[in-house]
Motif scaffolding. Structure first.
Motif, PDB file in Angstrom:
ATOM      1  N   ILE A   1       0.831  -1.219   0.000  1.00  0.00           N
ATOM      2  CA  ILE A   1       0.000   0.000   0.000  1.00  0.00           C
ATOM      3  C   ILE A   1       0.857   1.256   0.000  1.00  0.00           C
ATOM      4  O   ILE A   1       0.355   2.357  -0.220  1.00  0.00           O
ATOM      5  N   GLY A   2       2.136   1.159   0.263  1.00  0.00           N
ATOM      6  CA  GLY A   2       3.017   2.321   0.278  1.00  0.00           C
ATOM      7  C   GLY A   2       3.304   2.814   1.691  1.00  0.00           C
ATOM      8  O   GLY A   2       2.523   2.576   2.628  1.00  0.00           O
ATOM      9  N   ALA A   3       4.392   3.543   1.825  1.00  0.00           N
ATOM     10  CA  ALA A   3       4.857   3.972   3.144  1.00  0.00           C
ATOM     11  C   ALA A   3       3.893   4.947   3.815  1.00  0.00           C
ATOM     12  O   ALA A   3       3.555   4.799   5.003  1.00  0.00           O
ATOM     13  N   GLU A   4       3.457   5.964   3.088  1.00  0.00           N
ATOM     14  CA  GLU A   4       2.587   6.983   3.704  1.00  0.00           C
ATOM     15  C   GLU A   4       1.269   6.384   4.155  1.00  0.00           C
ATOM     16  O   GLU A   4       0.769   6.699   5.246  1.00  0.00           O
ATOM     17  N   LYS A   5       0.676   5.515   3.333  1.00  0.00           N
ATOM     18  CA  LYS A   5      -0.597   4.896   3.702  1.00  0.00           C
ATOM     19  C   LYS A   5      -0.428   4.009   4.922  1.00  0.00           C
ATOM     20  O   LYS A   5      -1.277   4.009   5.831  1.00  0.00           O
ATOM     21  N   ALA A   6       0.678   3.259   4.990  1.00  0.00           N
ATOM     22  CA  ALA A   6       0.936   2.403   6.146  1.00  0.00           C
ATOM     23  C   ALA A   6       1.078   3.232   7.414  1.00  0.00           C
ATOM     24  O   ALA A   6       0.548   2.872   8.477  1.00  0.00           O
ATOM     25  N   LEU A   7       1.799   4.353   7.313  1.00  0.00           N
ATOM     26  CA  LEU A   7       1.961   5.228   8.472  1.00  0.00           C
ATOM     27  C   LEU A   7       0.624   5.830   8.903  1.00  0.00           C
ATOM     28  O   LEU A   7       0.351   5.966  10.100  1.00  0.00           O
ATOM     29  N   GLU A   8      -0.218   6.156   7.954  1.00  0.00           N
ATOM     30  CA  GLU A   8      -1.532   6.722   8.280  1.00  0.00           C
ATOM     31  C   GLU A   8      -2.396   5.701   9.012  1.00  0.00           C
ATOM     32  O   GLU A   8      -3.099   6.037   9.984  1.00  0.00           O
ATOM     33  N   ILE A   9      -2.355   4.434   8.561  1.00  0.00           N
ATOM     34  CA  ILE A   9      -3.167   3.393   9.197  1.00  0.00           C
ATOM     35  C   ILE A   9      -2.751   3.206  10.658  1.00  0.00           C
ATOM     36  O   ILE A   9      -3.598   3.133  11.559  1.00  0.00           O
ATOM     37  N   VAL A  10      -1.438   3.143  10.899  1.00  0.00           N
ATOM     38  CA  VAL A  10      -0.958   2.925  12.263  1.00  0.00           C
ATOM     39  C   VAL A  10      -1.180   4.159  13.130  1.00  0.00           C
ATOM     40  O   VAL A  10      -1.600   4.057  14.297  1.00  0.00           O
ATOM     41  N   SER A  11      -0.918   5.335  12.600  1.00  0.00           N
ATOM     42  CA  SER A  11      -1.039   6.569  13.389  1.00  0.00           C
ATOM     43  C   SER A  11      -2.476   6.837  13.812  1.00  0.00           C
ATOM     44  O   SER A  11      -2.731   7.459  14.849  1.00  0.00           O
ATOM     45  N   PHE A  12      -3.442   6.352  13.015  1.00  0.00           N
ATOM     46  CA  PHE A  12      -4.849   6.563  13.337  1.00  0.00           C
ATOM     47  C   PHE A  12      -5.211   5.933  14.680  1.00  0.00           C
ATOM     48  O   PHE A  12      -6.016   6.477  15.445  1.00  0.00           O
ATOM     49  N   SER A  13      -4.613   4.791  14.989  1.00  0.00           N
ATOM     50  CA  SER A  13      -4.931   4.086  16.236  1.00  0.00           C
ATOM     51  C   SER A  13      -4.453   4.848  17.466  1.00  0.00           C
ATOM     52  O   SER A  13      -4.988   4.653  18.564  1.00  0.00           O
ATOM     53  N   PHE A  14      -3.466   5.715  17.293  1.00  0.00           N
ATOM     54  CA  PHE A  14      -2.892   6.440  18.433  1.00  0.00           C
ATOM     55  C   PHE A  14      -3.070   7.955  18.323  1.00  0.00           C
ATOM     56  O   PHE A  14      -2.529   8.699  19.143  1.00  0.00           O
ATOM     57  N   ASP A  15      -3.830   8.349  17.306  1.00  0.00           N
ATOM     58  CA  ASP A  15      -4.071   9.788  17.085  1.00  0.00           C
ATOM     59  C   ASP A  15      -2.738  10.536  16.936  1.00  0.00           C
ATOM     60  O   ASP A  15      -2.501  11.571  17.579  1.00  0.00           O
ATOM     61  N   LEU A  16      -1.865   9.999  16.076  1.00  0.00           N
ATOM     62  CA  LEU A  16      -0.558  10.598  15.851  1.00  0.00           C
ATOM     63  C   LEU A  16      -0.572  11.467  14.598  1.00  0.00           C
ATOM     64  O   LEU A  16      -1.431  11.332  13.721  1.00  0.00           O
ATOM     65  N   ILE A  17       0.407  12.355  14.507  1.00  0.00           N
ATOM     66  CA  ILE A  17       0.554  13.237  13.346  1.00  0.00           C
ATOM     67  C   ILE A  17       1.762  12.771  12.530  1.00  0.00           C
ATOM     68  O   ILE A  17       2.843  12.545  13.076  1.00  0.00           O
ATOM     69  N   ILE A  18       1.556  12.642  11.217  1.00  0.00           N
ATOM     70  CA  ILE A  18       2.622  12.215  10.308  1.00  0.00           C
ATOM     71  C   ILE A  18       2.976  13.385   9.386  1.00  0.00           C
ATOM     72  O   ILE A  18       2.110  13.942   8.717  1.00  0.00           O
ATOM     73  N   GLU A  19       4.254  13.745   9.362  1.00  0.00           N
ATOM     74  CA  GLU A  19       4.729  14.809   8.471  1.00  0.00           C
ATOM     75  C   GLU A  19       5.891  14.288   7.629  1.00  0.00           C
ATOM     76  O   GLU A  19       6.788  13.617   8.146  1.00  0.00           O
ATOM     77  N   LYS A  20       5.851  14.623   6.336  1.00  0.00           N
ATOM     78  CA  LYS A  20       6.969  14.284   5.464  1.00  0.00           C
ATOM     79  C   LYS A  20       7.925  15.464   5.446  1.00  0.00           C
ATOM     80  O   LYS A  20       7.617  16.525   4.907  1.00  0.00           O
ATOM     81  N   THR A  21       9.081  15.289   6.026  1.00  0.00           N
ATOM     82  CA  THR A  21      10.039  16.390   6.172  1.00  0.00           C
ATOM     83  C   THR A  21      11.026  16.459   5.007  1.00  0.00           C
ATOM     84  O   THR A  21      11.441  17.542   4.616  1.00  0.00           O
ATOM     85  N   GLU A  22      11.418  15.323   4.469  1.00  0.00           N
ATOM     86  CA  GLU A  22      12.317  15.254   3.318  1.00  0.00           C
ATOM     87  C   GLU A  22      11.914  14.070   2.460  1.00  0.00           C
ATOM     88  O   GLU A  22      10.994  13.320   2.802  1.00  0.00           O
ATOM     89  N   GLU A  23      12.620  13.895   1.334  1.00  0.00           N
ATOM     90  CA  GLU A  23      12.353  12.737   0.499  1.00  0.00           C
ATOM     91  C   GLU A  23      12.695  11.465   1.290  1.00  0.00           C
ATOM     92  O   GLU A  23      13.804  11.299   1.798  1.00  0.00           O
ATOM     93  N   ASN A  24      11.699  10.589   1.431  1.00  0.00           N
ATOM     94  CA  ASN A  24      11.837   9.324   2.155  1.00  0.00           C
ATOM     95  C   ASN A  24      12.133   9.527   3.643  1.00  0.00           C
ATOM     96  O   ASN A  24      12.678   8.621   4.292  1.00  0.00           O
ATOM     97  N   THR A  25      11.764  10.671   4.196  1.00  0.00           N
ATOM     98  CA  THR A  25      11.935  10.923   5.631  1.00  0.00           C
ATOM     99  C   THR A  25      10.634  11.441   6.203  1.00  0.00           C
ATOM    100  O   THR A  25      10.036  12.373   5.652  1.00  0.00           O
ATOM    101  N   TYR A  26      10.189  10.840   7.322  1.00  0.00           N
ATOM    102  CA  TYR A  26       8.915  11.219   7.935  1.00  0.00           C
ATOM    103  C   TYR A  26       9.110  11.498   9.421  1.00  0.00           C
ATOM    104  O   TYR A  26       9.979  10.899  10.071  1.00  0.00           O
ATOM    105  N   LEU A  27       8.246  12.358   9.928  1.00  0.00           N
ATOM    106  CA  LEU A  27       8.239  12.691  11.340  1.00  0.00           C
ATOM    107  C   LEU A  27       6.944  12.215  11.954  1.00  0.00           C
ATOM    108  O   LEU A  27       5.854  12.494  11.436  1.00  0.00           O
ATOM    109  N   VAL A  28       7.038  11.486  13.070  1.00  0.00           N
ATOM    110  CA  VAL A  28       5.880  10.983  13.785  1.00  0.00           C
ATOM    111  C   VAL A  28       5.850  11.682  15.141  1.00  0.00           C
ATOM    112  O   VAL A  28       6.822  11.611  15.915  1.00  0.00           O
ATOM    113  N   LYS A  29       4.726  12.338  15.439  1.00  0.00           N
ATOM    114  CA  LYS A  29       4.607  13.054  16.716  1.00  0.00           C
ATOM    115  C   LYS A  29       3.155  13.049  17.158  1.00  0.00           C
ATOM    116  O   LYS A  29       2.235  12.735  16.403  1.00  0.00           O
ATOM    117  N   GLN A  30       2.932  13.426  18.421  1.00  0.00           N
ATOM    118  CA  GLN A  30       1.579  13.483  18.973  1.00  0.00           C
ATOM    119  C   GLN A  30       0.976  14.870  18.776  1.00  0.00           C
ATOM    120  O   GLN A  30       1.679  15.840  18.609  1.00  0.00           O
TER     121      GLN A  30
END
Length: 285
Positions: A256-285
């Motif tokens: 399904i791709g990296a961003e979609k996978a991160l969105e699915i998991v972050s939804f369970s914990f109400d987390l925020i996903i930000e793409k900061t650079e190419e192939n780099t993501y930030l996960v925070k509350q």
């Protein structure tokens, strides 16, 4: 004319007084020559035999050195198979056994020594389908597995060591010689090995990577994010103080791709996903 006659008479007188320097007969001369030729031939034959024996000695020594060199080459020549981030692969071993390698996994073995010792060194995660034959061993930094003919999965990353037996039987041993025998459907890990215990397990979770799925059951969120980094070839930065307290349960396909996978998991914990650079993501509350 008178002078010439006088000179001839002097020459006759001179030569009549001279003694021959060599008075041997023809037979003596030939006899001497034959003796010399025979002696020279004997010396030549001796020299030939010496040269021949010397050559044979050096040839034998060279053959021994060649055999020793080939033996050492066969014993220590190592073939390394590496699978980079974001990929999986499979490799056939010399006896026909198959090893399936997960991302960021490597194996080392000696192909020309395989008939004498079926042994593989593993770093990462791999599933083995072993052909029957002599003992087959898989060595890892935290333990070893020995089988005769079976299929099993090994996870060896950082300080985590897990072995799952799908078919047959496997003997698992850690660095402290603690040992257990796994039967089909059983699993052990570093902690269980220390207690010399096993557990029955539904194979779906451990074998999910072979089915191109992510399957988690109260799995630490840190491991989930590590799996994403390894599978998608991305970097995930975390700005959370309580991440070690969070566990995730869920099932979805890996394609399904990296961003979609991160969105699915972050939804369970109400987390925020930000793409900061190419192939780099930030996960925070």
């Amino acid at each position: 004319m008178t002078n010439n006659k006088h000179i001839e008479e002097q020459e006759k007188e001179l030569f009549s007084q001279a003694k021959p320097a060599y008075s041997k007969s023809k037979e003596d001369v030939w006899s001497a020559m034959e003796k010399t030729i025979t002696e020279d031939h004997t010396v030549l034959e001796k020299n030939k035999r010496t040269v021949r024996l010397t050559w044979m000695k050096y040839a034998a020594a060279a053959s021994i050195l060649l055999l020793v060199g080939l033996g050492l080459f066969a014993r220590f020549y190592t073939l390394t198979i590496e699978v980079p981030t974001g990929e999986t692969s499979q490799h056939k071993l010399p006896d026909g056994s198959i090893v399936y390698l997960n991302a960021e996994t490597s194996i080392d073995y000696h192909p020309y020594w395989w008939s004498f010792n079926r042994e593989v060194e593993l770093d990462g995660e791999a599933f083995f389908e072993v052909e029957k034959g002599e003992s087959f061993s898989v060595l890892s930094s935290m333990g070893s597995v020995e089988v005769l003919g079976t299929s099993f999965n090994i996870y060896n990353r950082d300080q985590t060591y897990t072995v799952y037996c799908k078919t047959g039987k496997v003997r698992v041993q850690n660095q402290h010689a603690n040992e257990v025998i796994l039967k089909p459907g059983q699993v052990t890990n570093a902690e269980s090995l220390a207690r010399q215990t096993t557990a029955d397990l539904n194979s779906e979770q451990i074998m999910s990577w072979r089915l191109n799925k992510f399957l988690y059951n109260t799995t630490p969120l840190t491991k989930v994010l590590e799996d994403f980094e390894r599978h998608y070839g991305i970097r995930i930065d975390v700005q959370m103080n309580n991440i070690n307290e969070l566990h995730y349960t869920g099932l979805f396909k890996r394609d399904i791709g990296a961003e979609k996978a991160l969105e699915i998991v972050s939804f369970s914990f109400d987390l925020i996903i930000e793409k900061t650079e190419e192939n780099t993501y930030l996960v925070k509350q």
